[in-house]
Enzyme design. Structure first.
Site, PDB file in Angstrom:
ATOM      1  N   ASP A 184       0.462   5.819  -7.952  1.00  0.00           N
ATOM      2  CA  ASP A 184      -0.577   5.286  -8.941  1.00  0.00           C
ATOM      3  C   ASP A 184      -1.911   5.758  -8.469  1.00  0.00           C
ATOM      4  O   ASP A 184      -2.206   6.992  -8.687  1.00  0.00           O
ATOM      5  CB  ASP A 184      -0.685   3.739  -8.818  1.00  0.00           C
ATOM      6  CG  ASP A 184      -1.434   2.892  -9.621  1.00  0.00           C
ATOM      7  OD1 ASP A 184      -2.452   3.138  -9.781  1.00  0.00           O
ATOM      8  OD2 ASP A 184      -0.820   2.200 -10.467  1.00  0.00           O
ATOM      9  N   ARG A 204      12.217  -7.246  -9.189  1.00  0.00           N
ATOM     10  CA  ARG A 204      12.612  -6.106  -8.539  1.00  0.00           C
ATOM     11  C   ARG A 204      14.115  -5.752  -9.002  1.00  0.00           C
ATOM     12  O   ARG A 204      14.479  -4.658  -8.765  1.00  0.00           O
ATOM     13  CB  ARG A 204      12.411  -6.307  -7.067  1.00  0.00           C
ATOM     14  CG  ARG A 204      10.932  -6.342  -6.500  1.00  0.00           C
ATOM     15  CD  ARG A 204      11.045  -6.162  -5.074  1.00  0.00           C
ATOM     16  NE  ARG A 204       9.913  -6.611  -4.461  1.00  0.00           N
ATOM     17  CZ  ARG A 204       8.975  -5.714  -4.218  1.00  0.00           C
ATOM     18  NH1 ARG A 204       8.795  -4.489  -4.503  1.00  0.00           N
ATOM     19  NH2 ARG A 204       7.614  -6.231  -3.614  1.00  0.00           N
TER      20      ARG A 204
HETATM   21  C1  PRP Z   1       3.464   0.016  -4.520  1.00  0.00           C
HETATM   22  C2  PRP Z   1       4.113   1.109  -4.647  1.00  0.00           C
HETATM   23  C3  PRP Z   1       3.749   2.245  -3.997  1.00  0.00           C
HETATM   24  C4  PRP Z   1       2.071   1.838  -4.068  1.00  0.00           C
HETATM   25  C5  PRP Z   1       1.601   2.810  -5.185  1.00  0.00           C
HETATM   26  O1  PRP Z   1       3.548  -0.800  -3.528  1.00  0.00           O
HETATM   27  O2  PRP Z   1       5.546   0.682  -4.223  1.00  0.00           O
HETATM   28  O3  PRP Z   1       3.934   2.019  -2.595  1.00  0.00           O
HETATM   29  O4  PRP Z   1       2.014   0.539  -4.754  1.00  0.00           O
HETATM   30  O5  PRP Z   1       0.302   2.515  -5.300  1.00  0.00           O
HETATM   31  P1  PRP Z   1      -0.874   3.540  -5.048  1.00  0.00           P
HETATM   32  O6  PRP Z   1      -0.556   4.987  -5.349  1.00  0.00           O
HETATM   33  O7  PRP Z   1      -2.075   2.897  -5.763  1.00  0.00           O
HETATM   34  O8  PRP Z   1      -1.241   3.199  -3.581  1.00  0.00           O
HETATM   35  P2  PRP Z   1       3.030  -2.433  -3.060  1.00  0.00           P
HETATM   36  O9  PRP Z   1       1.735  -2.072  -2.341  1.00  0.00           O
HETATM   37  O10 PRP Z   1       2.843  -3.201  -4.409  1.00  0.00           O
HETATM   38  O11 PRP Z   1       4.213  -2.951  -2.197  1.00  0.00           O
HETATM   39  P3  PRP Z   1       5.685  -3.013  -2.649  1.00  0.00           P
HETATM   40  O12 PRP Z   1       6.308  -1.844  -2.605  1.00  0.00           O
HETATM   41  O13 PRP Z   1       6.215  -3.968  -1.793  1.00  0.00           O
HETATM   42  O14 PRP Z   1       5.731  -3.675  -3.902  1.00  0.00           O
END
Ligand code: PRP
Length: 175
Positions: free
Chosen positions: A103, A165
Site C-alpha cells: 500500500d 482473514r
Molecule cells: C498490512 C499488510 C502489509 C502492510 C502494507 O499489514 O499485511 O504488511 O499492511 O501496507 P503499507 O504498504 O502501507 O505498509 P498490517 O500492518 O495491517 O498487519 P497484518 O498483516 O497483521 O494485517
C-alpha cells in the site's frame, strides 16, 4: 462480526490461477540447487504464502517476521513495529519476501532495511496485491499478483480489525 457489506472483487478461482502463474515464474527465476527463503510478513501474508509455496517447484524454507503499522485503522500509522523476528540467519540466502498487499510501502521500506543488514545473497518481493496509487515510498516489487485500485479489501489473509482473514475470496468492504 461488525455489520458491513462485502462485495467479491477477486474470486478464489482467479486468485488460484494467478498464483500458479507466479509460482511458475519464480521457479524459472531461481536456482534449483539452494533453498529459497520465503519470508512471510505476519499476519496478512500467511494464506498467500501457503498457496504460493506450493506453486513453486523449488526447495523452499518458511520464515516469518512480524510487522504491524495499521492497528485497528484503515490507514498506516507510518510507524512500523517489529513484533516477531526471523528464527534463523539468512546470511548468503536468496530471500523472497511474501506480502499480501503493498500500500504505502512503509512496511516494506522498513523490512528491506532490516533484512539487508543480515547480508542475504539476494532479496526480492512477491505481493499478491499492489495499490500503486497509494505509494508513499518507492518500492521495487519483482512479482505482483494483481494491481488494484484504492479500495479497502479484506479476505484471503487481509483483515479489518482482525476480522475476515479466512474469507476465500478477496472482497471490498463497504461500510
Ligand atoms: C498490512 C499488510 C502489509 C502492510 C502494507 O499489514 O499485511 O504488511 O499492511 O501496507 P503499507 O504498504 O502501507 O505498509 P498490517 O500492518 O495491517 O498487519 P497484518 O498483516 O497483521 O494485517
Amino acid at each position: 462480526m461488525p455489520a458491513a457489506s462485502l462485495r467479491v472483487f477477486l474470486s478464489a478461482a482467479q486468485i488460484r490461477t494467478r498464483i500458479e502463474e507466479m509460482g511458475k515464474q519464480i521457479t524459472a527465476d531461481y536456482p534449483a540447487g539452494t533453498p529459497l527463503y520465503l519470508v512471510g510478513i505476519l499476519k496478512g501474508s500467511v494464506v498467500f504464502l501457503s498457496d504460493l509455496a506450493r506453486a513453486i517447484k523449488l526447495p523452499v524454507r518458511f520464515e516469518f517476521i512480524g510487522l504491524s503499522s495499521y492497528g485497528k485503522d484503515k490507514t498506516t500509522s507510518g510507524e512500523v513495529q517489529l513484533t516477531k523476528d526471523l528464527g534463523t540467519s539468512v546470511e548468503g540466502a536468496d530471500i523472497l519476501i511474501v506480502e499480501d498487499i503493498v500500500d504505502s510501502g512503509v512496511t516494506l521500506t522498513y523490512l528491506l532495511q532490516v533484512l539487508k543488514q543480515r547480508k542475504p545473497r539476494s532479496i526480492q518481493i512477491a505481493t499478491l496485491l499492489d495499490k500503486p496509487d497509494r505509494r508513499q515510498r518507492p518500492i521495487d516489487v519483482a512479482y505482483v499478483g494483481f494491481q488494484i485500485p484504492n479500495e479497502f479489501v479484506v479476505g484471503y489473509g487481509l483483515d479489518y480489525a482482525e476480522d475476515y482473514r479466512n474469507l476465500p475470496d478477496i472482497c471490498i468492504l463497504e461500510p
